[in-house]
Design an enzyme around this catalytic site. Sequence first.
Site, PDB file in Angstrom:
ATOM      1  N   GLY A 276       0.840  -1.202   0.000  1.00 44.65           N
ATOM      2  CA  GLY A 276       0.000   0.000   0.000  1.00 44.65           C
ATOM      3  C   GLY A 276       0.868   1.241   0.000  1.00 44.65           C
ATOM      4  O   GLY A 276       1.999   1.221  -0.493  1.00 44.65           O
ATOM      5  N   SER A 277       0.339   2.297   0.596  1.00 44.45           N
ATOM      6  CA  SER A 277       1.029   3.581   0.535  1.00 44.45           C
ATOM      7  C   SER A 277       2.210   3.636   1.506  1.00 44.45           C
ATOM      8  O   SER A 277       2.241   2.932   2.519  1.00 44.45           O
ATOM      9  CB  SER A 277       0.039   4.693   0.871  1.00 44.45           C
ATOM     10  OG  SER A 277      -0.475   4.483   2.165  1.00 44.45           O
TER      11      SER A 277
ATOM     12  N   VAL B 148       1.115   4.687   5.209  1.00 46.22           N
ATOM     13  CA  VAL B 148       0.621   3.621   6.084  1.00 46.22           C
ATOM     14  C   VAL B 148       1.746   2.610   6.359  1.00 46.22           C
ATOM     15  O   VAL B 148       1.879   2.102   7.474  1.00 46.22           O
ATOM     16  CB  VAL B 148      -0.622   2.923   5.471  1.00 46.22           C
ATOM     17  CG1 VAL B 148      -1.072   1.761   6.352  1.00 46.22           C
ATOM     18  CG2 VAL B 148      -1.765   3.915   5.296  1.00 46.22           C
ATOM     19  N   GLY B 149       2.581   2.372   5.357  1.00 42.49           N
ATOM     20  CA  GLY B 149       3.699   1.441   5.526  1.00 42.49           C
ATOM     21  C   GLY B 149       4.625   1.860   6.654  1.00 42.49           C
ATOM     22  O   GLY B 149       5.073   1.034   7.458  1.00 42.49           O
TER      23      GLY B 149
ATOM     24  N   GLU C  57       5.565  -3.431   0.805  1.00 41.42           N
ATOM     25  CA  GLU C  57       5.689  -3.063  -0.608  1.00 41.42           C
ATOM     26  C   GLU C  57       4.939  -1.755  -0.766  1.00 41.42           C
ATOM     27  O   GLU C  57       3.713  -1.720  -0.649  1.00 41.42           O
ATOM     28  CB  GLU C  57       5.056  -4.131  -1.514  1.00 41.42           C
ATOM     29  CG  GLU C  57       5.757  -5.464  -1.526  1.00 41.42           C
ATOM     30  CD  GLU C  57       7.091  -5.423  -2.247  1.00 41.42           C
ATOM     31  OE1 GLU C  57       7.389  -4.415  -2.927  1.00 41.42           O
ATOM     32  OE2 GLU C  57       7.846  -6.392  -2.108  1.00 41.42           O
TER      33      GLU C  57
ATOM     34  N   CYS D 127       1.534   0.280  -8.844  1.00 43.18           N
ATOM     35  CA  CYS D 127       2.740   0.684  -8.131  1.00 43.18           C
ATOM     36  C   CYS D 127       3.913   0.749  -9.111  1.00 43.18           C
ATOM     37  O   CYS D 127       4.872   1.465  -8.889  1.00 43.18           O
ATOM     38  CB  CYS D 127       3.034  -0.286  -7.012  1.00 43.18           C
ATOM     39  SG  CYS D 127       2.982  -1.978  -7.563  1.00 43.18           S
TER      40      CYS D 127
HETATM   41  P1  NAP Z   1      -3.330   2.406   1.433  1.00 42.95           P
HETATM   42  O1  NAP Z   1      -4.286   3.487   1.683  1.00 42.95           O
HETATM   43  O2  NAP Z   1      -2.028   2.429   2.128  1.00 42.95           O
HETATM   44  O3  NAP Z   1      -4.124   1.054   1.740  1.00 42.95           O
HETATM   45  C1  NAP Z   1      -3.565  -0.219   1.616  1.00 42.95           C
HETATM   46  C2  NAP Z   1      -4.236  -1.139   2.596  1.00 42.95           C
HETATM   47  O4  NAP Z   1      -3.922  -0.756   3.937  1.00 42.95           O
HETATM   48  C3  NAP Z   1      -5.754  -1.122   2.505  1.00 42.95           C
HETATM   49  O5  NAP Z   1      -6.242  -2.402   2.759  1.00 42.95           O
HETATM   50  C4  NAP Z   1      -6.121  -0.173   3.614  1.00 42.95           C
HETATM   51  O6  NAP Z   1      -7.439  -0.302   4.059  1.00 42.95           O
HETATM   52  C5  NAP Z   1      -5.106  -0.538   4.665  1.00 42.95           C
HETATM   53  N1  NAP Z   1      -4.873   0.493   5.684  1.00 42.95           N
HETATM   54  C6  NAP Z   1      -5.137   1.816   5.618  1.00 42.95           C
HETATM   55  N2  NAP Z   1      -4.790   2.426   6.766  1.00 42.95           N
HETATM   56  C7  NAP Z   1      -4.295   1.467   7.588  1.00 42.95           C
HETATM   57  C8  NAP Z   1      -3.778   1.470   8.913  1.00 42.95           C
HETATM   58  N3  NAP Z   1      -3.693   2.589   9.642  1.00 42.95           N
HETATM   59  N4  NAP Z   1      -3.356   0.300   9.446  1.00 42.95           N
HETATM   60  C9  NAP Z   1      -3.414  -0.838   8.719  1.00 42.95           C
HETATM   61  N5  NAP Z   1      -3.913  -0.900   7.472  1.00 42.95           N
HETATM   62  C10 NAP Z   1      -4.344   0.238   6.906  1.00 42.95           C
HETATM   63  O7  NAP Z   1      -2.993   2.287  -0.112  1.00 42.95           O
HETATM   64  P2  NAP Z   1      -4.033   2.355  -1.297  1.00 42.95           P
HETATM   65  O8  NAP Z   1      -4.354   3.779  -1.516  1.00 42.95           O
HETATM   66  O9  NAP Z   1      -5.129   1.426  -1.077  1.00 42.95           O
HETATM   67  O10 NAP Z   1      -3.146   1.758  -2.485  1.00 42.95           O
HETATM   68  C11 NAP Z   1      -2.318   2.524  -3.270  1.00 42.95           C
HETATM   69  C12 NAP Z   1      -0.890   2.516  -2.773  1.00 42.95           C
HETATM   70  O11 NAP Z   1      -0.394   1.189  -2.762  1.00 42.95           O
HETATM   71  C13 NAP Z   1       0.044   3.265  -3.674  1.00 42.95           C
HETATM   72  O12 NAP Z   1       0.916   4.039  -2.897  1.00 42.95           O
HETATM   73  C14 NAP Z   1       0.811   2.185  -4.407  1.00 42.95           C
HETATM   74  O13 NAP Z   1       2.072   2.551  -4.869  1.00 42.95           O
HETATM   75  C15 NAP Z   1       0.883   1.130  -3.400  1.00 42.95           C
HETATM   76  N6  NAP Z   1       1.075  -0.165  -4.036  1.00 42.95           N
HETATM   77  C16 NAP Z   1       2.313  -0.727  -3.953  1.00 42.95           C
HETATM   78  C17 NAP Z   1       2.562  -1.941  -4.560  1.00 42.95           C
HETATM   79  C18 NAP Z   1       3.918  -2.568  -4.446  1.00 42.95           C
HETATM   80  O14 NAP Z   1       4.006  -3.767  -4.641  1.00 42.95           O
HETATM   81  N7  NAP Z   1       4.969  -1.843  -4.149  1.00 42.95           N
HETATM   82  C19 NAP Z   1       1.544  -2.587  -5.245  1.00 42.95           C
HETATM   83  C20 NAP Z   1       0.288  -1.978  -5.324  1.00 42.95           C
HETATM   84  C21 NAP Z   1       0.071  -0.765  -4.696  1.00 42.95           C
HETATM   85  P3  NAP Z   1      -8.663   0.515   3.391  1.00 42.95           P
HETATM   86  O15 NAP Z   1      -9.521  -0.530   2.837  1.00 42.95           O
HETATM   87  O16 NAP Z   1      -9.330   1.246   4.481  1.00 42.95           O
HETATM   88  O17 NAP Z   1      -8.115   1.435   2.344  1.00 42.95           O
END
Ligand code: NAP
Length: 502
Positions: free
Chosen positions: A234-235, A238-239, A256, A290
């Site tokens: 994810g982002s 949050v990571g 990731e 990503c």
């Molecule tokens: P995100 O907001 O970070 O969400 C990812 C996951 O984490 C979702 O299931 C989200 O739940 C959950 N989450 C949110 N806040 C959290 C917390 N405080 N504690 C634990 N879990 C939490 O990311 P996104 O906007 O969905 O996805 C886009 C991002 O992912 C981009 O930055 C992209 O680059 C990255 N990404 C990276 C890869 C890689 O392999 N490097 C692959 C794909 C995507 P919710 O359902 O509430 O959103």
Amino acid sequence: MEFQNLINGVWKNSASGKFSENRNPANWNDDLIGMFPLSTEADVNEAVDAAKEAFKKWRLVPAPKRGDVLKVVGDIMVERKDEIAFEMTREMGKVIAETKGDTQEGIDTAFYAASEGRRLFGYNAPSELYNKMNLSFRIPIGVGGIITPWNFPMAIPTWKIFPALVCGNTVVFKPAELTPKTANTLVHIIDEAMRIVLGKDYIPGVINLVHGKGSVVGECLLANKNVDLISFTGSTLVGRRINEVGGRELKRVSLELGGKNAQIVMDDANMDLALDAVLWGAFGTTGQRCTATSRLILHKNIHDKFIEKLLERVKKLKLGYGNEKGVDVGPCVSESQRETVDEYVKIGLNEDKAKMITGGEKATEGNLAKGWFYKPTIFTDVTPDMRIAKEEIFGPVLSVLKCNDLDEGVKILNGTEYGLSSSIFTNNVNDAFRAVRDIEAGITYINGATIGAEAHMPFGGVKATGNGHREGGWTVYDFYSEWKAVYIDYSGKLQRAQIDNY
Ligand code: NAP
Ligand code: MG
């Protein structure tokens, strides 16, 4: 239709009794896909307890048998591939060819995991003492909390869950709130395969699914002392939080995160090939990958000609509902994601020097008004210090920069905090090898787009893209297992290492 969580082998509602809506981003008002549980701390804790209990038995199931479960999972996914892809397009928007690819990646990962059940190789080393044997082998860790994003709703969960299971761990899976249906299908398939392969020895709680918000379900997984490892995609924001809490609690954490990937095109490159690649890399999945090509770095000698051709091609891209024929680009996944894209376009427009040459607005003609569509957008004359050159946008926006030579191109490419994917188009073999050596990224393509990772290769990034782990291939098995060293002394006496022989 109301969907449920899977906890301890039973499909059930959340303790909250509340639901959230899952809608089609290409047809928001008219296509409600389903209602998914908004789960609570109680649901998470129940699932973790079940996973902890199930671990006692699952870890003892022979690894090849655990692999057999994944073989059946893969077989069912093959059978249901078209339906899974159709529903995935409906729930998150990318075109059907891509959701089929996403599903295929899950299938590839299942069959890889199935065969890994018969490997999971350890190492032997000689003992320094007489009549003594040294072995080492992989052991499972315990309960894994799996937290995933919406952009690869099938592939990413499978990258995590399948190796976790084959290694003998149990799982609590929290999918993105925007793509619960694909997650639901995946977990149904895993549970069905468990029942088929294990029969009367079925173990409830090996795989648990808890739908809901990251801020609730994700945080509770993080807080639960019985969750031994967290795998998160994810982002970066949050990571970082997950790494902080996980570090304090000594959980094993795999991250990731974001990317700001670039494609370099040198003046000796095959232009048409480089054009095909950047269109696919920048606007495939509506730029919401990503590994999306977010920056294009053009050699000055071909810059103007390349932009001219690119513009022609971008204007022909057809926007629409990804399950319809002939559509190239789907919607943004949500209204808020489209707002983010629009904000970044405004940031780009506020840069004195950058020029927006196409796009830059929401697409609202005809049926497009029903979804979260945004016109493919290109900025030229971007310089490395601009925010649109450094920050992840996660939408159909491409920033074009110019370079004088390979060294400068690579320097620009390396000039962000991220390091996931990268690409260079050149027919000069020396430049290609230098790029492989000097580019700071977990993945580099020569004469290929920044997207297109294969399931059996290491996947992940350097710098702020992650914390050093890799998914995919053989590498992911290092994350989901620990090493046990075993010394077997058959000398019949007490032998002291480092002391008796020296
Ligand atoms: P995100 O907001 O970070 O969400 C990812 C996951 O984490 C979702 O299931 C989200 O739940 C959950 N989450 C949110 N806040 C959290 C917390 N405080 N504690 C634990 N879990 C939490 O990311 P996104 O906007 O969905 O996805 C886009 C991002 O992912 C981009 O930055 C992209 O680059 C990255 N990404 C990276 C890869 C890689 O392999 N490097 C692959 C794909 C995507 P919710 O359902 O509430 O959103
Ligand atoms: Mg989110």
